[in-house]
Scaffold this motif. Structure first.
Motif, mmCIF file in Angstrom:
data_model
loop_
_atom_site.group_PDB
_atom_site.id
_atom_site.type_symbol
_atom_site.label_atom_id
_atom_site.label_comp_id
_atom_site.label_asym_id
_atom_site.label_seq_id
_atom_site.Cartn_x
_atom_site.Cartn_y
_atom_site.Cartn_z
ATOM 1 N N ARG A 1 23.635 8.265 18.310
ATOM 2 C CA ARG A 1 23.399 9.068 19.511
ATOM 3 C C ARG A 1 23.282 10.535 19.115
ATOM 4 N N SER B 1 25.775 13.416 23.684
ATOM 5 C CA SER B 1 26.444 12.545 24.639
ATOM 6 C C SER B 1 27.367 13.363 25.531
ATOM 7 N N ILE C 1 20.011 6.272 20.871
ATOM 8 C CA ILE C 1 19.735 7.063 22.074
ATOM 9 C C ILE C 1 19.735 8.532 21.691
ATOM 10 N N ASN D 1 19.519 11.317 23.982
ATOM 11 C CA ASN D 1 20.408 12.014 24.922
ATOM 12 C C ASN D 1 21.035 11.024 25.895
ATOM 13 N N THR D 2 22.353 11.163 26.093
ATOM 14 C CA THR D 2 23.070 10.302 27.022
ATOM 15 C C THR D 2 23.939 11.148 27.942
ATOM 16 N N GLN E 1 17.343 16.744 30.400
ATOM 17 C CA GLN E 1 17.326 16.160 29.065
ATOM 18 C C GLN E 1 15.927 16.303 28.456
ATOM 19 N N ASN F 1 15.934 9.234 26.591
ATOM 20 C CA ASN F 1 16.885 9.930 27.460
ATOM 21 C C ASN F 1 17.488 8.935 28.439
ATOM 22 N N ALA F 2 18.810 8.983 28.611
ATOM 23 C CA ALA F 2 19.490 8.037 29.482
ATOM 24 C C ALA F 2 20.503 8.763 30.352
#
Length: 414
Positions: free
Chosen positions: A115, A118, A165, A167-168, A184, A214-215
């Motif tokens: 990641r 986060s 991932i 960006n979280t 994001q 992005n999430a």
């Protein structure tokens, strides 16, 4: 980090792990508070595990993670004003390699995560106001997970997963008001790959790979409400997820891969939801699953790929959605199974340019106000292939490709 259940030392066991986590912060508050966070990671963050085991008598497990910038915490019985800026300009790489020889009596459980940035924040009986900005530069975010010995006998089955991932952001709570803006941006290539080679698996084996540019996830309940503006931009060369699951004889073997450039998933209970979502993808999105077994009981191969995805649900009466999605990157999804003699086969591939779903509670006299604007200019393709050289009891194969899809409904809560 590698942890081993009792293992009989019939051969050589070697385990190495390295994990570098940069700029990590946490907070926990019970009153009116303000948090200002600024994190900048310029170098690479790398975590690696190599594990050799022979004739393991118990579980063999690996938990391996690489993280660039991380912020987490919660507020209780108060208010929190959170302002956060996270920038990752180095590569983030996590890799796991397992060589299992002889008979592995217990399950093989391996998890690998990479990641870039986060952020996780919760509110409990409190109000959370957030202004967050996450940026990943033109770098690589990669997660790989492999069991490489073709003669492995995994008697306890296997669960292997890799997640990459850029960006979280995860927000939520109970009895909470969550509001603000999350932005994001990712220029990274995001890639996950999971590989299983084996001779004999007389149990369930599941092999998964997931990649997200992005999430954003928001989950709040018990008299909560949400008022958010969410903006996501993915512009790296590719977002890819690949699975290869292979066995000579497998009782229940499944491979699943999913790649998504931008994803926002929100759920609320007990109050209103008013959300503006703005997503744009320029990256190539590719998802691929290959499953092979000479003899098999059940075999599953699934792959899915999406440029932009939004899901907003409220188990209450009012939902307002202003959604804009633009996908110009291609979406390519392939799923394949090849085997000789067995029983049930399921193969599926699903590719989507832009997707949005919104729903409210029918028993609450739900009301929805929706403005939706979707544009897809990239090619979208899905292909499923099934090859049976001997015999099978049932074979189900499907492939679906969609440019833009929007679903809005009022439903009874479960």
């Amino acid at each position: 980090m590698a942890r081993l259940a009792p293992i009989r030392l019939a051969g050589t066991i070697a385990a190495t792990a390295m994990c570098v986590a940069a700029a990590t912060e946490s907070f926990a508050q019970e009153q009116d508070s303000r948090v200002l966070n600024n994190q900048l990671q310029l170098g690479d963050v790398i975590s690696g595990v190599t594990l050799n085991v022979e004739d393991a008598e118990g579980e063999v497990a690996v938990d391996n993670a690489a993280q660039g910038n991380s912020l987490s915490g919660a507020v209780q019985n108060g208010t929190l004003d959170l302002s956060s800026s996270q920038t990752m300009n180095g590569d983030t790489r996590a890799s796991t390699t397992v060589v299992a020889t002889g008979d592995t009596q217990g399950p093989l459980n391996t998890t690998t995560q990479a990641r870039g940035n986060s952020l996780a924040a919760g509110a409990y009986g409190a109000d959370l106001t957030i202004e967050a900005n996450q940026v990943v530069g033109p770098t690589e975010v990669t997660a790989t997970n492999a069991q490489t010995n073709e003669g492995a006998r995994l008697l306890g089955g296997a669960s292997m997963g890799s997640t990459a991932i850029a960006n979280t952001t995860a927000l939520g709570g109970t009895g909470a008001r969550v509001e603000g803006t999350v932005i994001q941006g990712s220029d990274a290539g995001v890639r996950s790959e999971t590989f299983l080679a084996s001779q004999y698996v007389p149990a369930t084996a599941e092999v998964i790979a997931q990649s997200l540019g992005n999430a954003i996830a928001v989950n709040s309940d018990a008299a909560s409400s949400q008022g958010l503006t969410l903006r996501q931009r993915q512009a790296g060369d590719a977002v890819t997820a690949n699975v290869s699951a292979n066995a000579g004889n497998a009782w229940d073997l499944a491979g699943r891969a999913r790649a998504t450039a931008n994803q926002s998933v929100l759920y609320n209970q007990g109050g209103s939801v008013v959300v503006t979502t703005d997503q744009s993808n320029l990256s190539q999105v590719r998802s691929s699953t290959v499953v092979t077994a000479y003899d098999y009981g059940a075999a599953t191969a699934n792959a899915a790929g999406t440029g932009n995805e939004v899901s907003i649900g409220n188990n209450d009466r009012y939902v307002e959605i202003d959604n804009a999605q633009v996908n110009s990157g291609g979406v390519e999804v392939t799923s394949e199974f090849a085997g000789a003699f067995g029983y049930d086969v399921r193969v599926g591939a699903e590719a989507t340019g832009n997707a949005v779903t919104g729903y409210a509670c029918s028993e609450c006299e739900g009301q929805m106000v929706v403005t939706n604007d979707q544009t897809n200019s990239g090619p979208v393709s899905a292909r499923s292939t099934t090859t049976i050289q001997g015999s099978a009891r049932s074979v189900v194969t499907r492939a679906t490709a969609t440019g833009n899809t929007a679903t809005f409904y009022v439903s009874r809560p479960q």
